[in-house]
Design a protein around this motif. Structure first.
Motif, mmCIF file in Angstrom:
data_model
loop_
_atom_site.group_PDB
_atom_site.id
_atom_site.type_symbol
_atom_site.label_atom_id
_atom_site.label_comp_id
_atom_site.label_asym_id
_atom_site.label_seq_id
_atom_site.Cartn_x
_atom_site.Cartn_y
_atom_site.Cartn_z
ATOM 1 N N ASP A 1 0.858 -1.182 0.000
ATOM 2 C CA ASP A 1 0.000 0.000 0.000
ATOM 3 C C ASP A 1 0.892 1.229 0.000
ATOM 4 O OD1 ASP A 1 -1.724 2.080 0.477
ATOM 5 O OD2 ASP A 1 -2.807 1.111 2.117
ATOM 6 N N ARG A 2 0.984 1.889 -1.136
ATOM 7 C CA ARG A 2 1.881 3.058 -1.237
ATOM 8 C C ARG A 2 1.337 4.265 -0.478
ATOM 9 N NH1 ARG A 2 0.549 6.469 -6.518
ATOM 10 N NH2 ARG A 2 -1.396 5.486 -7.198
ATOM 11 N N TYR A 3 0.028 4.288 -0.229
ATOM 12 C CA TYR A 3 -0.554 5.421 0.486
ATOM 13 C C TYR A 3 -0.175 5.386 1.964
ATOM 14 C CZ TYR A 3 -3.262 5.672 -3.796
ATOM 15 O OH TYR A 3 -3.623 5.745 -5.119
ATOM 16 N N GLN A 4 -0.052 4.176 2.506
ATOM 17 C CA GLN A 4 0.330 4.015 3.908
ATOM 18 C C GLN A 4 1.791 3.577 4.060
ATOM 19 O OE1 GLN A 4 -1.812 4.822 6.322
ATOM 20 N NE2 GLN A 4 -3.402 5.294 4.806
ATOM 21 N N ASN A 5 2.480 3.418 2.930
ATOM 22 C CA ASN A 5 3.850 2.880 2.944
ATOM 23 C C ASN A 5 3.897 1.589 3.754
ATOM 24 O OD1 ASN A 5 5.210 4.740 1.310
ATOM 25 N ND2 ASN A 5 5.343 6.210 2.998
ATOM 26 N N GLN A 6 2.934 0.731 3.504
ATOM 27 C CA GLN A 6 2.782 -0.488 4.293
ATOM 28 C C GLN A 6 2.991 -1.721 3.418
ATOM 29 O OE1 GLN A 6 -1.061 -1.060 6.124
ATOM 30 N NE2 GLN A 6 -0.199 -2.283 7.781
ATOM 31 N N LEU A 7 3.872 -2.586 3.869
ATOM 32 C CA LEU A 7 4.154 -3.840 3.177
ATOM 33 C C LEU A 7 3.636 -4.989 4.024
ATOM 34 C CD1 LEU A 7 5.554 -5.324 0.833
ATOM 35 C CD2 LEU A 7 7.648 -5.332 2.206
ATOM 36 N N ARG A 8 2.746 -5.778 3.446
ATOM 37 C CA ARG A 8 2.200 -6.931 4.154
ATOM 38 C C ARG A 8 2.519 -8.196 3.360
ATOM 39 N NH1 ARG A 8 -3.369 -3.732 5.469
ATOM 40 N NH2 ARG A 8 -2.778 -2.838 3.470
ATOM 41 N N VAL A 9 3.036 -9.191 4.071
ATOM 42 C CA VAL A 9 3.454 -10.440 3.426
ATOM 43 C C VAL A 9 2.730 -11.597 4.098
ATOM 44 C CG1 VAL A 9 5.387 -11.961 2.886
ATOM 45 C CG2 VAL A 9 5.717 -9.479 2.869
ATOM 46 N N PHE A 10 2.136 -12.440 3.274
ATOM 47 C CA PHE A 10 1.425 -13.614 3.771
ATOM 48 C C PHE A 10 2.096 -14.859 3.193
ATOM 49 C CE2 PHE A 10 -1.508 -10.086 3.670
ATOM 50 C CZ PHE A 10 -2.138 -10.149 4.899
ATOM 51 N N VAL A 11 2.316 -15.845 4.053
ATOM 52 C CA VAL A 11 2.931 -17.096 3.629
ATOM 53 C C VAL A 11 1.941 -18.231 3.857
ATOM 54 C CG1 VAL A 11 4.017 -17.458 5.888
ATOM 55 C CG2 VAL A 11 4.957 -18.601 3.857
ATOM 56 N N LEU A 12 1.890 -19.152 2.925
ATOM 57 C CA LEU A 12 0.962 -20.274 3.024
ATOM 58 C C LEU A 12 1.471 -21.273 4.048
ATOM 59 C CD1 LEU A 12 -1.687 -21.034 1.505
ATOM 60 C CD2 LEU A 12 -0.279 -22.613 0.142
ATOM 61 N N ASN A 13 0.653 -21.555 5.035
ATOM 62 C CA ASN A 13 1.018 -22.487 6.099
ATOM 63 C C ASN A 13 -0.170 -23.395 6.361
ATOM 64 O OD1 ASN A 13 2.127 -23.854 8.224
ATOM 65 N ND2 ASN A 13 2.285 -22.077 9.584
ATOM 66 N N SER A 14 0.002 -24.690 6.054
ATOM 67 C CA SER A 14 -1.076 -25.678 6.219
ATOM 68 C C SER A 14 -2.334 -25.264 5.476
ATOM 69 C CB SER A 14 -1.375 -25.882 7.714
ATOM 70 O OG SER A 14 -0.230 -26.367 8.389
ATOM 71 N N GLY A 15 -2.132 -24.712 4.282
ATOM 72 C CA GLY A 15 -3.264 -24.373 3.436
ATOM 73 C C GLY A 15 -3.922 -23.049 3.734
ATOM 74 N N ARG A 16 -3.358 -22.280 4.682
ATOM 75 C CA ARG A 16 -3.927 -20.978 5.026
ATOM 76 C C ARG A 16 -2.825 -19.924 5.026
ATOM 77 N NH1 ARG A 16 -9.351 -21.041 4.264
ATOM 78 N NH2 ARG A 16 -10.203 -22.985 5.066
ATOM 79 N N TYR A 17 -3.219 -18.709 4.687
ATOM 80 C CA TYR A 17 -2.255 -17.614 4.724
ATOM 81 C C TYR A 17 -2.074 -17.111 6.150
ATOM 82 C CZ TYR A 17 -1.699 -16.953 -0.316
ATOM 83 O OH TYR A 17 -1.377 -17.106 -1.638
ATOM 84 N N GLU A 18 -0.805 -16.974 6.525
ATOM 85 C CA GLU A 18 -0.450 -16.354 7.794
ATOM 86 C C GLU A 18 0.394 -15.124 7.504
ATOM 87 O OE1 GLU A 18 1.588 -19.062 10.322
ATOM 88 O OE2 GLU A 18 -0.151 -20.374 10.615
ATOM 89 N N ARG A 19 0.071 -14.051 8.189
ATOM 90 C CA ARG A 19 0.853 -12.827 7.973
ATOM 91 C C ARG A 19 2.198 -12.937 8.693
ATOM 92 N NH1 ARG A 19 -0.960 -6.490 8.954
ATOM 93 N NH2 ARG A 19 1.048 -5.595 8.323
ATOM 94 N N LEU A 20 3.252 -12.620 7.966
ATOM 95 C CA LEU A 20 4.593 -12.660 8.529
ATOM 96 C C LEU A 20 4.882 -11.377 9.292
ATOM 97 C CD1 LEU A 20 6.832 -14.137 5.666
ATOM 98 C CD2 LEU A 20 5.996 -15.299 7.718
ATOM 99 N N GLU A 21 5.567 -11.521 10.410
ATOM 100 C CA GLU A 21 6.108 -10.364 11.103
ATOM 101 C C GLU A 21 7.440 -10.038 10.439
ATOM 102 O OE1 GLU A 21 4.744 -8.468 13.360
ATOM 103 O OE2 GLU A 21 2.919 -9.700 13.400
ATOM 104 N N LEU A 22 7.492 -8.926 9.754
ATOM 105 C CA LEU A 22 8.660 -8.594 8.958
ATOM 106 C C LEU A 22 9.775 -8.029 9.826
ATOM 107 C CD1 LEU A 22 7.009 -6.960 5.812
ATOM 108 C CD2 LEU A 22 7.578 -9.360 6.235
ATOM 109 N N SER A 23 10.972 -8.567 9.649
ATOM 110 C CA SER A 23 12.149 -8.048 10.335
ATOM 111 C C SER A 23 12.736 -6.924 9.495
ATOM 112 C CB SER A 23 13.188 -9.169 10.510
ATOM 113 O OG SER A 23 14.391 -8.657 11.051
#
Length: 278
Positions: A152-174
């Motif tokens: 989201d360039r308006y909020q300068n927000q990067l969200r990453v989801f990784v597939l885990n056991s068939g469901r997306y989980e949001r990663l805590e980005l380092s």
């Protein structure tokens, strides 16, 4: 001069967010940002683990995902498929990406959030009866794409989801970045100028944390290196010239000393004096 399309002064004209697409089913045709950002991703997605012939990159390309409903598709802003063959013949360039023909799902999908698409991008919309599945359902449940990224360039927000056991989980980005081991690259926001536009851009970096350069950046670096090499060669030539000039002066002084010595010997001989006895 008469104004061709006069508007009442009190009327509030619609903005770019109010005006619909020419296709009511596609409310967000690519804007300028949706041209620049995918292009930067494509130029910097240089995987060290795959040859360029063995992965496919696409942006704003229809992705057909259901062989039972052949007209259903999604159109990711950008995606990469590992292990798919890249088209090298102009006549064979893809018109779309068809899962039942390719038999390889994308490894990474990136969506560029906008005010009109954020809810669907984040899976907040529900599937309507007798309608195709939502974007989230397709990526997560049908295609099971390992990584789903939303910027989201308006909020300068990067969200990453990784597939885990068939469901997306949001990663805590380092430090606001994610490393994609299978691709051999990482993703992170970069503050800089691309195509003359200043902003925060999503781009790839290597294992050492260095940004993958674009072809233009590589050309500039090569030109800068060539300039430095030329400058060094010029300095070496200047030093060689100075050395030659010094050698020439030494040679000239030696020749002048030899001439002076010979002049003195000649004068002594004229005086009947043996020069070697002096």
């Amino acid at each position: 001069m008469t104004q061709l399309y006069p508007y009442p002064k009190q009327q509030s004209l619609p903005t770019m967010y109010d005006l619909p697409s020419e296709d009511p089913e596609e409310p967000g045709l690519p804007d300028e940002f949706h041209d620049y950002q995918p292009d930067l991703l494509t130029q910097t997605c240089q995987s060290p683990r795959y040859s360029q012939d063995n992965y496919v990159i696409a942006s704003d390309l229809n992705l057909y995902y259901d062989s039972d409903h052949t007209l259903w598709y999604k159109r990711p802003d950008w995606f990469v498929v590992l292990g798919a063959k890249r088209s090298r013949n102009q006549q064979e360039l893809r018109l779309s990406y068809v899962i039942w023909q390719e038999e390889v799902s994308p490894f990474l999908v990136i969506e560029l959030a906008s005010p009109g698409t954020e809810d669907e991008d984040l899976g907040r919309t529900e599937r309507k009866e007798k309608k195709p599945p939502t974007k989230w359902e397709v990526y997560e449940q049908i295609l099971q794409i390992p990584y789903y990224v939303i910027y989201d360039r308006y909020q300068n927000q990067l969200r990453v989801f990784v597939l885990n056991s068939g469901r997306y989980e949001r990663l805590e980005l380092s430090q606001g970045k994610v490393w994609l081991e299978q691709l051999g690259l990482g993703l992170r926001l970069w503050q800089g100028v691309y195509e003359g536009v200043e902003g925060r851009w999503l781009r790839f970096y290597d294992r050492d944390g260095e940004w993958i350069p674009t072809p233009s950046e590589r050309a500039n670096r090569e030109q800068q290196r060539a300039n430095r090499e030329q400058q060094r060669a010029n300095r070496e030539q200047q030093r060689a010239n100075r050395e030659q000039q010094r050698a020439n002066r030494e040679q000239q002084r030696a020749e002048e000393a030899e001439l002076e010595l010979q002049r003195l010997r000649d004068k002594l001989q004229q005086l009947n004096i043996d020069p070697d006895s002096v």
